[in-house]
Write an enzyme that holds these catalytic residues in place. Structure first.
Site, PDB file in Angstrom:
ATOM      1  N   ARG A 127       3.236   5.640   6.897  1.00 51.21           N
ATOM      2  CA  ARG A 127       3.657   6.654   7.859  1.00 51.21           C
ATOM      3  C   ARG A 127       2.433   7.153   8.634  1.00 51.21           C
ATOM      4  NH1 ARG A 127       5.192  11.065   5.034  1.00 51.21           N
ATOM      5  NH2 ARG A 127       6.248  11.993   6.810  1.00 51.21           N
ATOM      6  N   LYS A 192      -0.049   9.193  -6.102  1.00 55.86           N
ATOM      7  CA  LYS A 192       1.003   8.468  -5.371  1.00 55.86           C
ATOM      8  C   LYS A 192       1.217   7.079  -5.966  1.00 55.86           C
ATOM      9  CE  LYS A 192       2.383   7.274  -0.686  1.00 55.86           C
ATOM     10  NZ  LYS A 192       2.406   7.751   0.696  1.00 55.86           N
ATOM     11  N   ARG A 326      -0.113  25.085  -0.930  1.00 54.55           N
ATOM     12  CA  ARG A 326      -1.042  26.061  -0.371  1.00 54.55           C
ATOM     13  C   ARG A 326      -1.676  26.822  -1.515  1.00 54.55           C
ATOM     14  NH1 ARG A 326       0.711  31.193   1.364  1.00 54.55           N
ATOM     15  NH2 ARG A 326       2.784  30.362   1.039  1.00 54.55           N
TER      16      ARG A 326
HETATM   17  C1  BTN Z   1       3.762   5.612   3.347  1.00 54.49           C
HETATM   18  O1  BTN Z   1       3.743   6.183   2.258  1.00 54.49           O
HETATM   19  O2  BTN Z   1       3.009   5.955   4.255  1.00 54.49           O
HETATM   20  C2  BTN Z   1       4.758   4.503   3.555  1.00 54.49           C
HETATM   21  C3  BTN Z   1       4.242   3.187   3.044  1.00 54.49           C
HETATM   22  C4  BTN Z   1       5.209   2.038   3.241  1.00 54.49           C
HETATM   23  C5  BTN Z   1       4.610   0.689   2.864  1.00 54.49           C
HETATM   24  C6  BTN Z   1       5.617  -0.408   2.900  1.00 54.49           C
HETATM   25  S1  BTN Z   1       5.062  -1.894   2.135  1.00 54.49           S
HETATM   26  C7  BTN Z   1       6.455  -2.749   2.749  1.00 54.49           C
HETATM   27  C8  BTN Z   1       6.651  -2.285   4.162  1.00 54.49           C
HETATM   28  N1  BTN Z   1       5.817  -3.008   5.085  1.00 54.49           N
HETATM   29  C9  BTN Z   1       4.914  -2.214   5.681  1.00 54.49           C
HETATM   30  O3  BTN Z   1       4.075  -2.603   6.522  1.00 54.49           O
HETATM   31  N2  BTN Z   1       5.034  -0.970   5.237  1.00 54.49           N
HETATM   32  C10 BTN Z   1       6.104  -0.839   4.280  1.00 54.49           C
END
Ligand code: BTN
Length: 331
Positions: A127, A192, A326
């Site tokens: 993201r 995570k 926070r």
């Molecule tokens: C996040 O936490 O920012 C989301 C991560 C999502 C990763 C997955 S791996 C499979 C799919 N292909 C990608 O390029 N991204 C998602």
């Protein structure tokens, strides 16, 4: 040498080295169709670029830091059949991003649940334009196509539904201290373990085409660096040994069933579960939206998946932003 031949040789090399034993350069050259030791060395460098830890010891040859459990399409399909899940599934070794492969494949085959699994991604994304670290043969990179008959407005709830689904799956496998962070991250012991990227195509009012991408850390290589937040992997958190093919199938079936349930009943039946795993429930939080900060107390989510924050005695709903705990001493 065609790109296809090169890819085939890389796959062959990985299959030979997967046992974690030493293999001499000479023997590897023969197994790859009679190529020189210099050429073998170049292929080894490609493997290293894909995130594989390969050691070279003179007189012994090459070996991986630890054995690899490769994904096998048939094994995954067999698990899915046992769970009575039928969907088109493709396993690819190295892709840019599995989300991109699904976007291409769904044009010819727009079946709900069309899935791509990859062993490595050279441009895995998260993201907010972040990179998703995607080394070869260790984690899970899964993408699934889903048409959203209710349009784009249903997308926020969908990512929340998937987050709860993964949290329940890990929890039921015996993983301790599983938590979800709005909108869709999964944590274990405050680190995570999985992220979800929902990518949309279509307009707000019409049926939307969604590709959901999930990255689940299964056994991140020990030398992993450059991840800008605390992380963990399933191999470290599971009470039992990890079987990658089993987990690949479990994740595919969980996503598929979750998306079906969300389509038919929405988020309401999942709210109690979200609250159970919610990392920030009732906590003082800051929500960062661009250059605006909202401070208040997190009160979970509503039926649409929007975040509820209490501030100045009012409960407000938010659809976007980056949430963090926070330190109450700040205010
Ligand atoms: C996040 O936490 O920012 C989301 C991560 C999502 C990763 C997955 S791996 C499979 C799919 N292909 C990608 O390029 N991204 C998602």
């Amino acid at each position: 040498m065609t790109t296809q031949n090169k890819s085939r040789r890389i796959e062959q090399l990985i299959e030979v080295l997967a046992d974690g034993e030493f293999h001499s350069g000479e023997r590897l050259g023969e197994q790859l169709g009679g190529i020189s030791r210099t050429a073998v060395n170049q292929y080894i460098e490609t493997l290293q670029q894909l995130g594989l830890e390969v050691f070279r010891v003179s007189g012994k040859g090459y070996r991986l830091a630890s054995p690899l459990q490769l994904l096998h399409q048939q094994q995954i399909q067999d698990y899915l059949v046992a769970e009575k899940i039928e969907l088109p599934l493709e396993l690819q070794r190295v892709v840019t991003s599995s989300n991109d492969v699904v976007k291409e494949l769904r044009v010819a085959n727009p079946t709900a649940g069309l899935t791509v699994l990859a062993e490595a991604q050279t441009a895995g994304r998260g993201r907010r334009g972040r990179q998703w670290h995607s080394p070869f043969g260790t984690n899970l990179y899964l993408s699934m196509y889903w048409p959203l008959a209710r349009g784009l407005s249903a997308a926020m709830g969908l990512s929340v539904a998937l987050g709860v689904g993964i949290a329940e799956l890990l929890d039921s496998a015996g993983v301790q201290n599983v938590q979800v962070k709005w909108p869709n991250d999964v944590y274990v012991n405050n680190k995570k373990i999985a992220g979800i990227l929902v990518e949309l195509e279509g307009h707000a009012s019409e049926a939307a085409h969604v590709v959901v991408g999930i990255g689940l850390n299964l056994s991140m290589p020990s030398a992993t660096k450059n991840i800008d937040q605390p992380w963990t992997d399933l191999a470290s958190e599971l009470p039992t040994a990890l079987n990658r093919n089993y987990w690949a199938a479990k994740m595919v079936s969980e996503c598929y069933r979750r998306l079906q349930a969300y389509d038919s009943d929405g988020l309401t039946p999942m709210l109690a579960s979200w609250q159970r795993f919610d990392k920030f429930y009732q906590k003082p939080v800051t929500l960062v939206m661009g250059n605006k900060n909202v401070v208040g107390r997190a009160l979970g989510i509503d039926d649409d998946g929007a975040l509820l924050v209490e501030r100045n005695g009012q409960v407000e709903r938010f659809h976007a932003g980056e949430l963090s705990i926070r330190d109450v001493a700040e205010v």
